[in-house]
Design a protein around this motif. Structure first.
Motif, PDB file in Angstrom:
ATOM      1  N   MET A   1      59.324  51.314  28.995  1.00 29.78           N
ATOM      2  CA  MET A   1      59.977  52.650  29.509  1.00 29.78           C
ATOM      3  C   MET A   1      60.098  53.354  29.212  1.00 29.78           C
ATOM      4  O   MET A   1      61.640  52.539  28.597  1.00 29.78           O
ATOM      5  N   THR A   2      60.420  55.264  29.273  1.00 31.08           N
ATOM      6  CA  THR A   2      61.331  55.779  28.489  1.00 31.08           C
ATOM      7  C   THR A   2      61.523  56.830  30.206  1.00 31.08           C
ATOM      8  O   THR A   2      60.344  56.995  30.637  1.00 31.08           O
ATOM      9  N   LEU A   3      62.667  56.952  30.502  1.00 33.81           N
ATOM     10  CA  LEU A   3      63.255  57.742  31.131  1.00 33.81           C
ATOM     11  C   LEU A   3      64.288  58.842  30.209  1.00 33.81           C
ATOM     12  O   LEU A   3      65.511  58.533  29.714  1.00 33.81           O
ATOM     13  N   ARG A   4      63.648  60.491  30.541  1.00 35.23           N
ATOM     14  CA  ARG A   4      63.639  61.177  29.759  1.00 35.23           C
ATOM     15  C   ARG A   4      64.283  62.102  30.014  1.00 35.23           C
ATOM     16  O   ARG A   4      63.799  62.819  30.652  1.00 35.23           O
ATOM     17  N   CYS A   5      65.585  62.651  29.682  1.00 36.85           N
ATOM     18  CA  CYS A   5      66.239  63.869  30.457  1.00 36.85           C
ATOM     19  C   CYS A   5      66.667  65.228  29.787  1.00 36.85           C
ATOM     20  O   CYS A   5      67.167  64.716  28.928  1.00 36.85           O
ATOM     21  N   ALA A   6      66.340  66.181  30.138  1.00 40.38           N
ATOM     22  CA  ALA A   6      67.110  67.380  29.373  1.00 40.38           C
ATOM     23  C   ALA A   6      67.716  68.438  30.796  1.00 40.38           C
ATOM     24  O   ALA A   6      67.045  68.929  31.902  1.00 40.38           O
ATOM     25  N   VAL A   7      69.038  68.727  30.408  1.00 40.85           N
ATOM     26  CA  VAL A   7      69.710  69.099  31.947  1.00 40.85           C
ATOM     27  C   VAL A   7      70.264  70.438  30.339  1.00 40.85           C
ATOM     28  O   VAL A   7      70.975  70.516  29.846  1.00 40.85           O
ATOM     29  N   THR A   8      70.441  71.674  31.063  1.00 43.36           N
ATOM     30  CA  THR A   8      70.285  73.562  30.859  1.00 43.36           C
ATOM     31  C   THR A   8      70.880  73.749  31.897  1.00 43.36           C
ATOM     32  O   THR A   8      70.525  73.836  32.816  1.00 43.36           O
ATOM     33  N   VAL A   9      71.991  74.141  31.524  1.00 45.23           N
ATOM     34  CA  VAL A   9      73.118  75.231  32.870  1.00 45.23           C
ATOM     35  C   VAL A   9      72.598  76.287  31.634  1.00 45.23           C
ATOM     36  O   VAL A   9      73.564  76.545  30.609  1.00 45.23           O
ATOM     37  N   TYR A  27      52.262  49.224  37.737  1.00 42.64           N
ATOM     38  CA  TYR A  27      53.733  48.222  38.269  1.00 42.64           C
ATOM     39  C   TYR A  27      54.134  49.294  39.098  1.00 42.64           C
ATOM     40  O   TYR A  27      54.081  50.582  39.273  1.00 42.64           O
ATOM     41  N   GLY A  28      54.844  48.249  40.416  1.00 42.13           N
ATOM     42  CA  GLY A  28      55.730  49.305  41.492  1.00 42.13           C
ATOM     43  C   GLY A  28      57.196  50.230  41.121  1.00 42.13           C
ATOM     44  O   GLY A  28      57.977  49.719  42.021  1.00 42.13           O
ATOM     45  N   VAL A  29      56.747  51.109  39.990  1.00 39.15           N
ATOM     46  CA  VAL A  29      58.193  51.114  39.278  1.00 39.15           C
ATOM     47  C   VAL A  29      58.259  52.879  39.328  1.00 39.15           C
ATOM     48  O   VAL A  29      58.705  53.220  39.276  1.00 39.15           O
ATOM     49  N   ASN A  30      57.026  53.015  39.522  1.00 44.67           N
ATOM     50  CA  ASN A  30      56.633  54.198  39.947  1.00 44.67           C
ATOM     51  C   ASN A  30      57.634  55.248  41.191  1.00 44.67           C
ATOM     52  O   ASN A  30      57.931  54.617  42.362  1.00 44.67           O
ATOM     53  N   VAL A  31      58.189  56.837  41.537  1.00 45.11           N
ATOM     54  CA  VAL A  31      58.843  56.792  42.226  1.00 45.11           C
ATOM     55  C   VAL A  31      57.960  58.568  42.231  1.00 45.11           C
ATOM     56  O   VAL A  31      57.490  59.405  41.976  1.00 45.11           O
ATOM     57  N   LEU A  72      58.301  59.234  37.356  1.00 46.48           N
ATOM     58  CA  LEU A  72      59.040  60.184  37.976  1.00 46.48           C
ATOM     59  C   LEU A  72      58.467  61.316  38.499  1.00 46.48           C
ATOM     60  O   LEU A  72      58.894  61.809  39.815  1.00 46.48           O
ATOM     61  N   ASN A  73      57.684  61.057  38.580  1.00 44.54           N
ATOM     62  CA  ASN A  73      56.114  62.326  39.389  1.00 44.54           C
ATOM     63  C   ASN A  73      55.060  61.557  39.605  1.00 44.54           C
ATOM     64  O   ASN A  73      53.864  62.570  39.061  1.00 44.54           O
ATOM     65  N   ALA A  74      54.328  60.740  40.399  1.00 42.71           N
ATOM     66  CA  ALA A  74      53.900  59.453  41.088  1.00 42.71           C
ATOM     67  C   ALA A  74      52.275  60.565  41.058  1.00 42.71           C
ATOM     68  O   ALA A  74      53.322  61.041  42.220  1.00 42.71           O
ATOM     69  N   ARG A  75      51.340  60.465  41.332  1.00 41.38           N
ATOM     70  CA  ARG A  75      50.715  60.927  41.931  1.00 41.38           C
ATOM     71  C   ARG A  75      49.583  59.803  42.432  1.00 41.38           C
ATOM     72  O   ARG A  75      50.190  59.267  42.700  1.00 41.38           O
ATOM     73  N   ARG A  76      49.252  60.880  43.784  1.00 37.79           N
ATOM     74  CA  ARG A  76      48.326  59.610  44.952  1.00 37.79           C
ATOM     75  C   ARG A  76      47.338  58.885  44.447  1.00 37.79           C
ATOM     76  O   ARG A  76      46.713  59.225  43.368  1.00 37.79           O
ATOM     77  N   PRO A  77      46.947  57.614  44.471  1.00 40.35           N
ATOM     78  CA  PRO A  77      48.226  57.055  45.953  1.00 40.35           C
ATOM     79  C   PRO A  77      49.299  56.024  44.398  1.00 40.35           C
ATOM     80  O   PRO A  77      48.647  55.548  42.977  1.00 40.35           O
ATOM     81  N   PRO A  78      50.455  56.240  44.119  1.00 42.49           N
ATOM     82  CA  PRO A  78      51.124  55.442  43.310  1.00 42.49           C
ATOM     83  C   PRO A  78      51.630  54.176  43.230  1.00 42.49           C
ATOM     84  O   PRO A  78      51.205  53.623  44.313  1.00 42.49           O
ATOM     85  N   HIS A  79      51.893  53.827  42.705  1.00 35.46           N
ATOM     86  CA  HIS A  79      52.069  52.377  42.100  1.00 35.46           C
ATOM     87  C   HIS A  79      53.521  51.930  41.963  1.00 35.46           C
ATOM     88  O   HIS A  79      54.244  51.977  41.889  1.00 35.46           O
ATOM     89  N   GLY A  80      54.053  52.171  43.858  1.00 34.31           N
ATOM     90  CA  GLY A  80      55.304  52.174  43.861  1.00 34.31           C
ATOM     91  C   GLY A  80      55.462  51.192  44.585  1.00 34.31           C
ATOM     92  O   GLY A  80      57.505  51.807  44.706  1.00 34.31           O
TER      93      GLY A  80
END
Length: 89
Positions: A1-9, A27-31, A72-80
């Motif tokens: 599982m990869t959580l990638r984040c870019a923050v721009t100010v 699996y139940g890890v989506n949000v 991090l942006n699950a569609r309906r129906p999410p496995h969350g």
């Protein structure tokens, strides 16, 4: 599982972009994006202005995005699991 984040100010705005994060999981890890935005906004606010009360004005300069269909942006129906079940899905 990869959580990638870019923050721009830029220009008084903070953009938090989760592009490149893993696709939805069976699996139940989506949000849903509301949870992603809430936690990301909390992190930005905790670092930049923890003494300012939370209100619409203090959160307005923070924009959170994540591609639809990613973990991090699950569609309906999410496995969350039960958390997303309470989000109206």
């Amino acid at each position: 599982m990869t959580l990638r984040c870019a923050v721009t100010v830029r220009d008084g705005q903070v953009e938090v972009d989760f592009s490149g994060s893993s696709p939805e999981s069976p699996y139940g890890v989506n949000v849903v994006l509301n949870y992603t935005a809430g936690y990301a906004t909390f992190a930005v606010r905790s670092i930049t202005a923890p003494e300012v009360p939370n209100n619409d004005g203090s959160m307005a300069p923070i924009r959170v995005t994540a591609p639809e269909g990613c973990i991090l942006n699950a569609r309906r129906p999410p496995h969350g699991g039960s958390v997303c079940g309470r989000c109206g899905f």
